[in-house]
Design an enzyme around this catalytic site. Structure first.
Site, mmCIF file in Angstrom:
data_model
loop_
_atom_site.group_PDB
_atom_site.id
_atom_site.type_symbol
_atom_site.label_atom_id
_atom_site.label_comp_id
_atom_site.label_asym_id
_atom_site.label_seq_id
_atom_site.Cartn_x
_atom_site.Cartn_y
_atom_site.Cartn_z
ATOM 1 N N GLY A 87 0.834 -1.208 0.000
ATOM 2 C CA GLY A 87 0.000 0.000 0.000
ATOM 3 C C GLY A 87 0.862 1.249 0.000
ATOM 4 O O GLY A 87 2.072 1.193 0.230
ATOM 5 N N ARG A 90 3.969 5.975 1.859
ATOM 6 C CA ARG A 90 4.482 7.348 1.944
ATOM 7 C C ARG A 90 4.058 8.167 0.732
ATOM 8 O O ARG A 90 4.685 9.146 0.368
ATOM 9 C CB ARG A 90 5.987 7.334 2.051
ATOM 10 C CG ARG A 90 6.666 6.582 0.917
ATOM 11 C CD ARG A 90 8.045 7.042 0.798
ATOM 12 N NE ARG A 90 8.799 6.196 -0.088
ATOM 13 C CZ ARG A 90 10.054 6.411 -0.381
ATOM 14 N NH1 ARG A 90 10.671 7.436 0.144
ATOM 15 N NH2 ARG A 90 10.690 5.625 -1.195
ATOM 16 N N LYS A 110 4.833 11.972 -3.241
ATOM 17 C CA LYS A 110 5.644 10.896 -2.665
ATOM 18 C C LYS A 110 6.483 11.512 -1.552
ATOM 19 O O LYS A 110 7.225 12.469 -1.788
ATOM 20 C CB LYS A 110 6.540 10.322 -3.773
ATOM 21 C CG LYS A 110 7.301 9.087 -3.394
ATOM 22 C CD LYS A 110 7.841 8.413 -4.654
ATOM 23 C CE LYS A 110 8.765 7.275 -4.349
ATOM 24 N NZ LYS A 110 9.280 6.653 -5.586
ATOM 25 N N GLY A 123 6.931 7.545 6.409
ATOM 26 C CA GLY A 123 6.085 8.168 5.385
ATOM 27 C C GLY A 123 6.779 9.288 4.628
ATOM 28 O O GLY A 123 6.152 9.993 3.831
ATOM 29 N N ARG A 174 4.433 13.330 -8.469
ATOM 30 C CA ARG A 174 4.565 12.392 -9.586
ATOM 31 C C ARG A 174 3.278 12.369 -10.397
ATOM 32 O O ARG A 174 2.185 12.420 -9.836
ATOM 33 C CB ARG A 174 4.868 11.017 -9.000
ATOM 34 C CG ARG A 174 4.843 9.890 -9.972
ATOM 35 C CD ARG A 174 5.699 8.765 -9.476
ATOM 36 N NE ARG A 174 4.967 7.833 -8.632
ATOM 37 C CZ ARG A 174 5.542 6.789 -8.025
ATOM 38 N NH1 ARG A 174 6.836 6.567 -8.143
ATOM 39 N NH2 ARG A 174 4.831 5.976 -7.288
ATOM 40 N N ARG A 181 -1.279 -1.332 -10.184
ATOM 41 C CA ARG A 181 -0.112 -2.202 -10.355
ATOM 42 C C ARG A 181 -0.564 -3.650 -10.408
ATOM 43 O O ARG A 181 -1.690 -3.970 -10.020
ATOM 44 C CB ARG A 181 0.805 -2.060 -9.125
ATOM 45 C CG ARG A 181 1.092 -0.658 -8.726
ATOM 46 C CD ARG A 181 1.064 -0.499 -7.193
ATOM 47 N NE ARG A 181 1.073 0.929 -6.838
ATOM 48 C CZ ARG A 181 2.164 1.645 -6.644
ATOM 49 N NH1 ARG A 181 3.333 1.063 -6.706
ATOM 50 N NH2 ARG A 181 2.098 2.924 -6.383
ATOM 51 N N ASP A 250 4.744 -4.923 -7.263
ATOM 52 C CA ASP A 250 4.104 -3.650 -6.895
ATOM 53 C C ASP A 250 4.710 -2.497 -7.677
ATOM 54 O O ASP A 250 4.183 -1.383 -7.650
ATOM 55 C CB ASP A 250 4.231 -3.385 -5.386
ATOM 56 C CG ASP A 250 5.660 -3.493 -4.895
ATOM 57 O OD1 ASP A 250 6.262 -4.568 -5.072
ATOM 58 O OD2 ASP A 250 6.187 -2.506 -4.357
ATOM 59 N N ASN A 251 5.812 -2.750 -8.366
ATOM 60 C CA ASN A 251 6.423 -1.706 -9.190
ATOM 61 C C ASN A 251 6.221 -1.977 -10.671
ATOM 62 O O ASN A 251 6.965 -1.476 -11.506
ATOM 63 C CB ASN A 251 7.915 -1.592 -8.873
ATOM 64 C CG ASN A 251 8.155 -1.028 -7.477
ATOM 65 O OD1 ASN A 251 7.306 -0.319 -6.936
ATOM 66 N ND2 ASN A 251 9.284 -1.340 -6.886
ATOM 67 N N ASP A 260 8.703 3.984 -10.285
ATOM 68 C CA ASP A 260 9.527 3.776 -9.097
ATOM 69 C C ASP A 260 11.015 3.717 -9.391
ATOM 70 O O ASP A 260 11.591 2.659 -9.598
ATOM 71 C CB ASP A 260 9.073 2.534 -8.320
ATOM 72 C CG ASP A 260 8.354 2.976 -7.060
ATOM 73 O OD1 ASP A 260 8.411 4.180 -6.758
ATOM 74 O OD2 ASP A 260 7.754 2.143 -6.369
HETATM 75 P P1 AMP Z 1 9.151 0.976 -2.993
HETATM 76 O O1 AMP Z 1 10.358 0.130 -2.687
HETATM 77 O O2 AMP Z 1 9.429 2.431 -3.057
HETATM 78 O O3 AMP Z 1 8.377 0.473 -4.159
HETATM 79 O O4 AMP Z 1 8.215 0.834 -1.719
HETATM 80 C C1 AMP Z 1 7.718 -0.405 -1.261
HETATM 81 C C2 AMP Z 1 6.738 -0.172 -0.152
HETATM 82 O O5 AMP Z 1 7.370 0.432 0.987
HETATM 83 C C3 AMP Z 1 5.579 0.720 -0.496
HETATM 84 O O6 AMP Z 1 4.456 0.219 0.142
HETATM 85 C C4 AMP Z 1 5.992 2.053 0.079
HETATM 86 O O7 AMP Z 1 4.894 2.876 0.341
HETATM 87 C C5 AMP Z 1 6.691 1.614 1.351
HETATM 88 N N1 AMP Z 1 7.663 2.617 1.849
HETATM 89 C C6 AMP Z 1 8.859 2.926 1.314
HETATM 90 N N2 AMP Z 1 9.474 3.884 2.044
HETATM 91 C C7 AMP Z 1 8.647 4.200 3.064
HETATM 92 C C8 AMP Z 1 8.706 5.119 4.168
HETATM 93 N N3 AMP Z 1 9.744 5.921 4.363
HETATM 94 N N4 AMP Z 1 7.650 5.141 5.019
HETATM 95 C C9 AMP Z 1 6.591 4.342 4.838
HETATM 96 N N5 AMP Z 1 6.483 3.456 3.846
HETATM 97 C C10 AMP Z 1 7.479 3.383 2.946
HETATM 98 MG MG MG Z 2 6.921 1.043 -5.243
#
Ligand code: AMP
Ligand code: MG
Length: 485
Positions: A87, A90, A110, A123, A174, A181, A250-251, A260
């Site tokens: 989900g 952030r 983001k 977040g 963004r 996804r 998810d990406n 991403d």
């Molecule tokens: P990503 O690797 O950017 O695709 O993120 C994978 C998951 O981790 C997603 O659900 C993001 O929302 C969550 N996420 C990444 N960084 C943070 C953060 N600093 N705080 C909260 N959730 C995060």
């Molecule tokens: Mg992602």
């Protein structure tokens, strides 16, 4: 009342409530504009003052424009092969904006604060990774490769705390065709909520593939279209030497846009095993693995659709398998066509594939720079690079020359083809790092803006381009990129 050109029309919130959570970005103390993508804003029909600090409150999420309905989206995903509930932890989708040319696009922040999906994370986002996403997505856009784009970056006036200590916090705005996804479908399959899956299939089809001939089974139409768009995308990545680095489900978007930009990088020296990401220990997402990883992700996507394909699970599996099985052949055809474009080969000749693989083998053996080798072949001059001095390469060049003479079209057309498919300049990692360093450590955006200008028009040779064409010398290579957090 003027709404600065925003034309919000939010359709995602018409889906069942389990798909999202309504919430506002968390306010930040002292937002400052860092970057604003004026050409993109103009294309989007936005008309507020396009520069200066006026927009900082808006792009920090402190002020919500009229018509926006901020939400965090629910999704799951396979991360390095392991299934997890994720989900927007952030990110917050502000709403869907309708552009003057009638495109529906998501506006997403983001780094805008915690959400119910944050899983203990803060977040927030740091400035460096947001600048990285901005510049690489702009480069991808310039390369003509489907991608999300970046509209703005602000700093928040607050620090975020990461392994390497306190860093300036930032928020990226963004813009995406949507944020649906493979992982969004996995979330619904996990819940076993197939009526909602069906609604999402219809929604995604209408939003992304409205023109296509529709099978009676919408799930199949969607699967075929997503597969084709993802194939095209991966072929484009391979064309320019892009390594996504974190191709988790998810990406992977349903729209076919690259999304991403965490630990991604462009390859300098050609080697299919190239990996930059510090978190990719097994090389799962190495340059040459990307086609099979995309197929793996598409298989996970197909699995989520099985109950919509047939009530008999065996029949459903057979139908889905047949589609997934066609991936390899489609890939092969598209890959060959792409490589022929890079080499200016028109028509079909028997030895075409061999000619291409021979070149790639020579490049790998001689540690040749991927971008520059094709660029030098295009220029047709004897280049400085070591590979151009080798006899084996010279004899390959002769074969290539002879093959080009068989082209049905003129040599100019062959030349044009090469120009269109081989970038002169890519955002090389060492240049990106240099630009981010100057911006984050000294507040100096000059190297960033220079690099940005160079990568925006990657197919044209510009003045003073040579610093952006040089690849790192032995010993000064950057081996690792760190996940954008
Ligand atoms: P990503 O690797 O950017 O695709 O993120 C994978 C998951 O981790 C997603 O659900 C993001 O929302 C969550 N996420 C990444 N960084 C943070 C953060 N600093 N705080 C909260 N959730 C995060
Ligand atoms: Mg992602």
């Amino acid at each position: 009342m003027s709404n600065n050109g925003w034309q919000f029309d939010n359709s995602y919130t018409s889906l069942p409530e389990m798909m999202y959570v309504r919430l506002k970005p968390t306010k930040v103390s002292d937002p400052k504009m860092v970057l604003f993508n004026e050409p993109l804003a103009l294309k989007m029909g936005l008309d507020f003052p396009l520069s200066g600090q006026n927009n900082a409150q808006l792009f920090a999420g402190n002020q919500i424009p009229h018509g926006a309905e901020p939400i965090a989206q629910a999704y799951a995903g396979h991360q390095f092969g392991h299934f997890t509930m994720l989900g927007d932890g952030r990110a917050i989708v502000l709403g869907e904006h309708i552009t003057p040319d009638n495109r529906r696009i998501d506006i997403q922040f983001k780094g805008s604060g915690p959400t119910p999906f944050s899983r203990g994370g803060d977040g927030r986002a740091a400035l460096g990774p947001m600048l990285r996403e901005y510049i690489i997505s702009e480069a991808m856009h310039g390369l003509g490769i489907p991608t999300t784009q970046s509209l703005a970056v602000v700093t928040t006036g607050e620090n975020v705390y990461r392994e390497n200590g306190p860093l300036p916090g930032a928020i990226l705005t963004r813009v995406a065709a949507s944020h649906i996804r493979v992982g969004t479908f996995e979330y619904l399959a996990m819940k076993g909520d197939f009526p909602t899956s069906k609604k999402l299939v219809d929604y995604a089809l209408k939003r992304h593939y409205p023109q296509t001939d529709q099978d009676t089974l919408h799930a199949l139409t969607l699967l075929k279209n997503v597969m084709e768009q993802q194939l095209n995308l991966i072929i484009n990545w391979l064309r320019v030497g892009f390594i996504h680095g974190v191709m988790n489900t998810d990406n992977m978007t349903i729209s076919g846009e690259t999304i991403d930009y965490g630990p991604c990088a462009f390859m300098d020296i050609y080697n299919p095993e190239t990996v930059f990401s510090s978190i990719d220990h097994g090389g799962r997402y190495a340059f040459g693995n990307q086609p099979s990883m995309a197929k793996w992700n598409l298989t996970r996507f197909a699995e989520t659709l099985l109950p919509l394909i047939d009530s008999d699970s065996k029949t459903a599996v057979n139908i889905a398998t047949e589609i997934i099985d066609s991936y390899d052949e489609q890939f092969e055809t598209k890959w060959l066509a792409m490589m022929k474009n890079k080499l200016g080969l028109v028509g079909e000749e028997q030895g075409d594939k061999d000619l291409i693989t021979q070149l790639l083998t020579l490049m790998e053996q001689n540690r040749a720079d991927y971008t520059n080798t094709f660029f030098n072949l295009l220029k047709g001059e004897t280049a400085q690079e070591m590979i151009f001095q080798k006899d084996a390469f010279k004899s390959w060049q002769q074969k290539w020359h002879d093959r080009r003479l068989l082209n049905s079209d003129s040599q100019e057309i062959s030349q044009e083809l090469m120009k269109k498919h081989n970038p002169v300049v890519i955002p090389r990692n060492h240049k990106v790092e240099e630009a981010l360093d100057a911006a984050c450590k000294n507040g100096d955006l000059t190297p960033f803006n220079n690099l940005l200008a160079a990568v925006k028009t990657p197919y044209t040779s510009q003045k003073d381009i040579s610093p952006y064409q040089s690849y790192p010398t032995e010993g000064s290579e950057i081996y690792q990129t760190f996940c954008g957090t």
